[in-house]
Design an enzyme around this catalytic site. Structure first.
Site, PDB file in Angstrom:
ATOM      1  N   CYS A   1      65.658  36.442  37.028  1.00  7.75           N
ATOM      2  CA  CYS A   1      66.738  36.581  36.268  1.00  7.75           C
ATOM      3  C   CYS A   1      67.225  37.958  36.006  1.00  7.75           C
ATOM      4  CB  CYS A   1      66.405  35.727  34.777  1.00  7.75           C
ATOM      5  SG  CYS A   1      65.092  34.494  34.792  1.00  7.75           S
TER       6      CYS A   1
ATOM      7  N   ASP B   1      67.300  34.327  29.284  1.00  5.58           N
ATOM      8  CA  ASP B   1      67.664  33.469  28.015  1.00  5.58           C
ATOM      9  C   ASP B   1      67.550  34.481  26.701  1.00  5.58           C
ATOM     10  OD1 ASP B   1      67.252  31.405  29.665  1.00  5.58           O
ATOM     11  OD2 ASP B   1      66.094  30.335  28.658  1.00  5.58           O
TER      12      ASP B   1
ATOM     13  N   SER C   1      63.964  23.775  25.962  1.00  9.41           N
ATOM     14  CA  SER C   1      64.658  24.486  26.999  1.00  9.41           C
ATOM     15  C   SER C   1      65.969  24.013  27.137  1.00  9.41           C
ATOM     16  CB  SER C   1      63.876  24.365  28.553  1.00  9.41           C
ATOM     17  OG  SER C   1      64.596  24.740  29.612  1.00  9.41           O
TER      18      SER C   1
END
Length: 534
Positions: free
Chosen positions: A29, A103, A450
């Site tokens: 990410c 996230d 999630s």
């Protein structure tokens, strides 16, 4: 001291712009953010500023999922915000560009920008491209669900390993409309990220171009003296919520937008999400509930196309200002739709007439809980509770085939303080789906989900069990009733019985007594308030 690290008198005569990076080597990410930071810095220099890069932490939800390590994820949001704030304050930067990826780095960076209130913006590193497995596109969601299929004898170990080896082909955040891409689009609609920039995939050549442009933009913000709190208004937050609703985004958006609102000094409550959701049609056919990936949305016309749909429907506060210096309405009018695309539905043919997130309340969740309704058709459910006091026990029960159709899985003591850290339950929810129980089992928890979770799953149940919430009174066999149209979640017990059970309740022994986990548990607020520390 600044000259000792290479800065010249000419450099120091210009505005000093912090480039707050969240680069880390542990996950795809954020892995490419060093490359993007160089492009941002080049843009700052070209526009007359002096960039100074600094870094902070990141915790991978996907890697930590299902382990004790997941408790660090939400806590990291606060540490990210704190550390970005401290470096910028300590060195008196004139402006800031924040680079996010996974996230919690996304809301963490924006929370810091709201606190600092310096001319600033956030750029998201972009989505990973889909993997290929047996001739079709796959994401990390498919791997988690495959664990359930393997446990149920529906997939061989060799197939599971093959899927694992192909699901994540390179740098970028998880590829569906999971939490990272949800927050990326929300912050474009909020105006703190340039419209259309976050949606460019991580390894697309254009990502370097938009990174350079972000460096130039922050200098324009500095010259205009435009600050985050002028951008992060209540109407802008409504736009962000609308973006989440119309794209079937992650339940985590509720926590993160509540937290950003608090940092910006704007009043926002959990009930506001449901009010907005009722008005917004579900238009984007995105995973986990739909068919397409974030890269497909980009190819179809991207975030700007989604904004144009809501603008045309009269559902966008078009006058809200963005870091580009234009209004959201002006940005939306620049949309270009790819002919024949199927990712974003026309207004005349929505997937559902209302958005993807709802808030339920009742005697199980007096302060509320969050349910994602995108991607499944169940609107009501009634069944006996199967109660577990930690995620691992519930996961073991699913793998062992002990959860049956009609059950309501209850996982408690996983809330912000009780976990601590409010773990995501993708391991459990994906295993339930993989075992073929996605349409016949419901789940509720004071933990999180999630963005890849789908099915009738209620998260963020508040008050949490560790704070003596009613979820702590539940016993296996109690009848739980979900009623999404009525927005209720109840257990078939009298208030007197719940009160009697809670009178005998004893708080659990804290799992952590020292360090960051213990400090967080002592100071964190309810999930219904964004799980912020104070």
């Amino acid at each position: 001291m600044l000259k000792a690290v290479g800065f010249t008198d000419d450099d120091l005569s210009r505005p000093l712009v912090g480039v707050a990076n969240t680069w880390i080597e542990v996950m795809p990410c954020n892995y490419h953010l060093r490359r993007l930071s160089e492009k941002v810095k080049a843009g700052i220099r070209a526009a007359g500023g002096t960039p100074i890069e600094y870094n902070t932490i990141a915790v991978s939800d996907g890697i930590a999922m299902g382990t004790e390590g997941m408790k660090a994820s939400l806590i990291s949001r606060e540490v990210i915000a704190d550390s970005i704030e401290l470096v910028a304050r300590g060195h008196l930067f004139d402006a800031v560009v924040a680079l996010s990826g996974c996230d919690k780095t996304i809301p963490g960076t924006v929370m810091a920008l709201a606190r600092l209130n310096l001319p600033s913006l956030m750029l998201y590193g972009g989505s990973i491209m889909p993997g290929k497995f047996q001739g079709h596109d796959v994401t990390i969601q498919d791997v988690f669900e495959a664990v359930g299929k393997h446990a149920a004898g529906k997939m061989t170990e060799a197939e599971l390993r093959d899927l694992e080896n192909h699901a994540c082909p390179g740098a970028g955040a998880c590829g569906g409309q999971f939490t990272a891409n949800t927050m990326a689009i929300a912050f474009e609609f909020l105006g703190i990220s340039p419209m259309g920039f976050n949606g460019v995939p991580a390894m697309d050549p254009r990502k370097d171009e938009v990174a350079f442009r972000c460096g130039q933009l922050v200098m324009e913000l500095l010259r205009k003296d435009l600050h985050p709190r002028q951008i992060i208004t209540r109407k802008a937050l409504d736009n962000a919520i609308a973006a989440v609703a119309t794209t079937g985004g992650s339940t985590n958006a509720v926590l993160h937008l509540l937290a950003v609102a608090r940092e910006a000094g704007v009043r926002l409550t959990i009930d506001d999400f449901d009010k907005i959701n009722r008005k917004i049609p579900l238009l984007a056919d995105l995973k986990p509930g739909g068919r397409f990936m974030a890269a497909d949305l980009y190819a179809a016309g991207g975030t700007t196309l989604v904004a144009k749909r809501l603008l045309d429907a009269g559902l966008l506060h078009a006058d809200q200002l963005a870091v580009t210096g234009r209004t959201i309405g002006e940005e939306a009018r620049q949309a270009s739709e790819t002919p024949g695309q199927h990712v974003v539905r026309p207004l005349s043919n929505p997937i559902k007439p209302a958005g993807g997130l709802v808030i339920l309340k009742g005697n199980v969740a007096p302060e509320g809980c969050v349910v994602k309704v995108a991607g499944h058709s169940m609107t009501s459910f009634r069944g006996p509770a199967r109660v577990f006091d930690r995620e691992e026990d519930a996961f073991a029960a699913v793998k062992a085939g002990q959860i049956k159709a009609g059950d309501v899985v209850v996982i408690r003591y996983e809330g912000p303080a009780g976990g601590p850290g409010m773990r995501e339950m993708l391991g459990v929810t994906a295993a339930i789906v993989g075992a073929g129980l996605g349409e016949s089992v419901a789940l509720l928890t004071d933990g999180r989900f999630s963005g890849a979770t789908h099915g009738l799953m209620a998260g963020h149940v508040a008050p949490e069990a560790a704070k003596k919430g009613p979820i702590a009174a539940l016993k296996t066999g109690d009848i739980i009733v979900f009623d999404v149209p009525a927005r209720t979640l109840n257990v078939k017990l009298t208030q007197k019985e719940i009160k009697t059970r809670l009178s005998k309740w004893k708080p659990p022994v804290p799992r952590y007594t020292t360090g960051v986990m213990a400090k967080y548990a002592r100071h964190v607020s309810s999930a219904s308030e964004g799980a912020v520390t104070s």
